[in-house]
Scaffold this active site. Structure first.
Site, PDB file in Angstrom:
ATOM      1  N   GLU A  82       0.365   2.106  26.165  1.00 37.05           N
ATOM      2  CA  GLU A  82       0.698   2.198  24.744  1.00 37.05           C
ATOM      3  C   GLU A  82      -0.266   3.198  24.105  1.00 37.05           C
ATOM      4  O   GLU A  82      -1.461   2.939  23.993  1.00 37.05           O
ATOM      5  CB  GLU A  82       0.577   0.838  24.059  1.00 37.05           C
ATOM      6  CG  GLU A  82       0.950   0.876  22.589  1.00 37.05           C
ATOM      7  CD  GLU A  82       0.768  -0.469  21.899  1.00 37.05           C
ATOM      8  OE1 GLU A  82       1.471  -0.721  20.900  1.00 37.05           O
ATOM      9  OE2 GLU A  82      -0.089  -1.262  22.342  1.00 37.05           O
ATOM     10  N   SER A 119      -3.318  -5.797  20.590  1.00 37.47           N
ATOM     11  CA  SER A 119      -2.948  -5.259  21.894  1.00 37.47           C
ATOM     12  C   SER A 119      -2.612  -6.381  22.871  1.00 37.47           C
ATOM     13  O   SER A 119      -3.042  -7.531  22.695  1.00 37.47           O
ATOM     14  CB  SER A 119      -4.096  -4.421  22.456  1.00 37.47           C
ATOM     15  OG  SER A 119      -5.207  -5.239  22.785  1.00 37.47           O
ATOM     16  N   CYS A 134       3.060  -1.005  15.934  1.00 36.87           N
ATOM     17  CA  CYS A 134       3.613  -1.560  17.166  1.00 36.87           C
ATOM     18  C   CYS A 134       5.116  -1.371  17.259  1.00 36.87           C
ATOM     19  O   CYS A 134       5.698  -1.577  18.316  1.00 36.87           O
ATOM     20  CB  CYS A 134       3.250  -3.035  17.293  1.00 36.87           C
ATOM     21  SG  CYS A 134       4.013  -4.093  16.042  1.00 36.87           S
ATOM     22  N   GLU A 136     -12.286  -5.522  11.699  1.00 31.69           N
ATOM     23  CA  GLU A 136     -13.551  -5.049  11.179  1.00 31.69           C
ATOM     24  C   GLU A 136     -13.521  -3.568  10.821  1.00 31.69           C
ATOM     25  O   GLU A 136     -14.450  -3.056  10.185  1.00 31.69           O
ATOM     26  CB  GLU A 136     -14.676  -5.328  12.180  1.00 31.69           C
ATOM     27  CG  GLU A 136     -14.600  -4.573  13.488  1.00 31.69           C
ATOM     28  CD  GLU A 136     -13.694  -5.218  14.525  1.00 31.69           C
ATOM     29  OE1 GLU A 136     -13.803  -4.840  15.708  1.00 31.69           O
ATOM     30  OE2 GLU A 136     -12.871  -6.091  14.146  1.00 31.69           O
TER      31      GLU A 136
END
Length: 517
Positions: free
Chosen positions: A402, A247, A302, A197
């Site tokens: 992360e 994630s 990533c 979104e």
């Protein structure tokens, strides 16, 4: 019965980089733009200015259901469409995306913040996956065994699943959907995309390109939204498979919820990618690689290198070499042709990334470069300069999490064995790399390191489109990696056929167990 559309100009005009604040981004269902009816929406910002650029409709469960019904209605005819015709359409999709790569890239710059060179690179990698999908006649070839028993042949075919869905992240709003839908529709499935979104316009532009290419209405649908839309996808009984990139906590939720509802799920999660640099490595080469892999796309990928593991006495010269390169990185908006790194996607994400610099310093790391000091970091846009933390240890919050931003950490270890142990002890296993001139060390590393993608003197080992992408451990939930050959496997199911055409004159009833000898 759904008919294969003829190619033509179907685009009504996707949102442009200069769109006004009142613009609304709608769903794409059944081959047309459909305004949301849930009464819910979300903001879409220009990350370079911090301004609200447009709003996106959020789908209700009922609106997701409408997209599923459109996909289900289109499936029988699309599945029955010949491989030759599907291939022809896929070639047109690829060519249209190629022709409009600058338009797609402009949307990425406007809503994600990527500088144009980075945005064009994303589109190029997505195109590679569309090109792979054009080989679907070859990719769906099965096996055949003749005369397995007297007059009996056995062969295997792969057939589409039906309605499948993809839930994609903000950091690659064009490439990751291409990872998914190209193979999915090539195999004969119909597809529902739930894009992020935060930057949804590229998905609608792509939907219009697919219609122009001749994709039948209902074969490709886009339902925008948040968790309501995600849960509707995971729980809908007609959707047979779900692909996800995001994630690790959400990947685990997607996998557990989707499989609980009987779906095939591949959920790619987070990462903490290490780059080991051995004492014999070319320091300049390693420093160039570390800087490119850590700060490209503002670190929002990533496969970014977020930890350099410096082995032995290479640490000091390597940190010095990295530090010397940082002032040369031009941070700025995509409108600046000299900019090499843009803003982060939202103010909240920028602030979260910056918090790891603060916590790292508080927990004992050496802040070699602080991105919070960059002149643009205090402005209205979501900018953060490049940061470098040295003397990081595994117990620090910045190491354990992360970061997903332009922060590179250096962990110093005395030996190669310590470096590999550090990588293997990490809960993530997406990608890793080693820099060395020693072929034996490199081979040993690829043999024993626990990660799904390995680079040898290559910092970001993203596989080409004809291999498959995916990590190990907490970076992947499910058994099948994404795109490439495993992508074809994911979007199809095998059927084995045993056939016999006996001479009618010799037929007889045999109630015994089937024999092959």
């Amino acid at each position: 019965m759904t008919q294969v559309a003829e190619p033509g100009s179907a685009r009504s005009g996707a949102p442009s980089a200069g769109s006004g604040a009142t613009e609304r981004i709608h769903h794409w269902i059944g081959g047309r733009s459909v305004a949301g009816e849930s009464g819910r929406s979300g903001p879409v910002y220009n990350p370079a200015t911090g301004e609200l650029a447009r709003e996106v409709d959020f789908a209700s469960a009922e609106e997701v259901g409408a997209a599923v019904r459109a996909a289900a209605a289109a499936f029988p005819a699309w599945r029955a469409t010949s491989l030759s015709k599907r291939t022809e359409i896929l070639f047109r999709i690829r060519n249209l995306a190629d022709q409009h790569r600058a338009d797609i890239a402009a949307l990425l710059t406007a809503e994600h913040g990527k500088v144009p060179s980075d945005a064009l690179g994303e589109v190029a990698r997505g195109l590679e996956n569309l090109e792979f999908a054009t080989g679907i006649p070859h990719l769906l070839k099965g096996g055949f065994s003749e005369q397995v028993s007297s007059g009996v042949d056995v062969y295997q075919i792969r057939q589409p699943l039906g309605v499948v869905a993809g839930i994609t992240p903000f950091n690659f709003p064009a490439m990751v959907p291409m990872w998914m839908f190209g193979n999915a529709i090539a195999c004969g499935n119909t597809f529902i995309l739930k894009p992020s979104e935060k930057d949804p316009s590229a998905s609608i532009f792509i939907a219009e390109l697919l219609k122009e290419a001749g994709v039948p209405d209902g074969v490709f649908n886009v339902a925008h939204g948040d968790k309501v839309a995600v849960d509707a996808i995971l729980e809908h009984p007609t959707i047979r498979a779900v692909s996800f990139v995001g994630s690790t906590p959400i990947a685990r939720y997607i996998y557990e919820t989707g499989t609980k509802h009987g779906k095939r799920v591949q959920a790619l999660g987070g990462a903490k990618n290490h780059m080991i640099v051995l004492p014999d490595a070319d320091v300049d080469m390693a420093a160039d690689a570390a800087v490119s892999a850590a700060y490209g796309s503002s670190g929002e990928r990533c496969m970014a290198i977020s930890v350099v593991v410096a082995v032995g006495d290479v640490a000091d010269p390597l940190v010095d070499a990295i530090k010397s390169r940082l002032p040369k990185i031009k941070v700025g908006p995509g409108s600046d042709p000299s900019a090499e790194m843009g803003p982060l996607v939202t103010r909240e994400h920028r602030d979260k990334v910056a918090s790891y610099i603060e916590s790292g310093a508080a927990q004992g790391a050496s802040v070699v470069e602080d991105g919070r000091d960059h002149p643009l970091a205090g402005g209205d846009g979501f900018f953060l300069g490049v940061s470098l933390l040295d003397n990081v240890t595994p117990g620090m919050d910045s190491y354990k999490n992360e970061i997903f931003g332009p922060v590179l950490e250096v962990v110093r270890v005395p030996t190669y064995t310590d470096a590999v142990t550090l990588v293997n002890d990490n809960p993530y296993g997406n990608g890793t790399a080693i820099f060395t001139r020693d072929g034996g060390a490199a081979r040993q590393f690829q043999f024993e390191v626990e990660a799904g993608m390995v680079g040898i003197n290559v910092p970001i080992p993203v596989p080409v489109a004809y291999y498959s992408f995916g990590g190990w451990k907490g970076s992947l939930f499910g058994d099948i990696h994404m795109y490439g050959p495993e992508g074809i496997q994911f979007y199809t199911r095998a059927k084995v056929v045993t056939s016999r055409w006996p001479d009618p004159g010799t037929s007889k009833v045999d109630l015994g167990f089937p024999r092959t000898r």
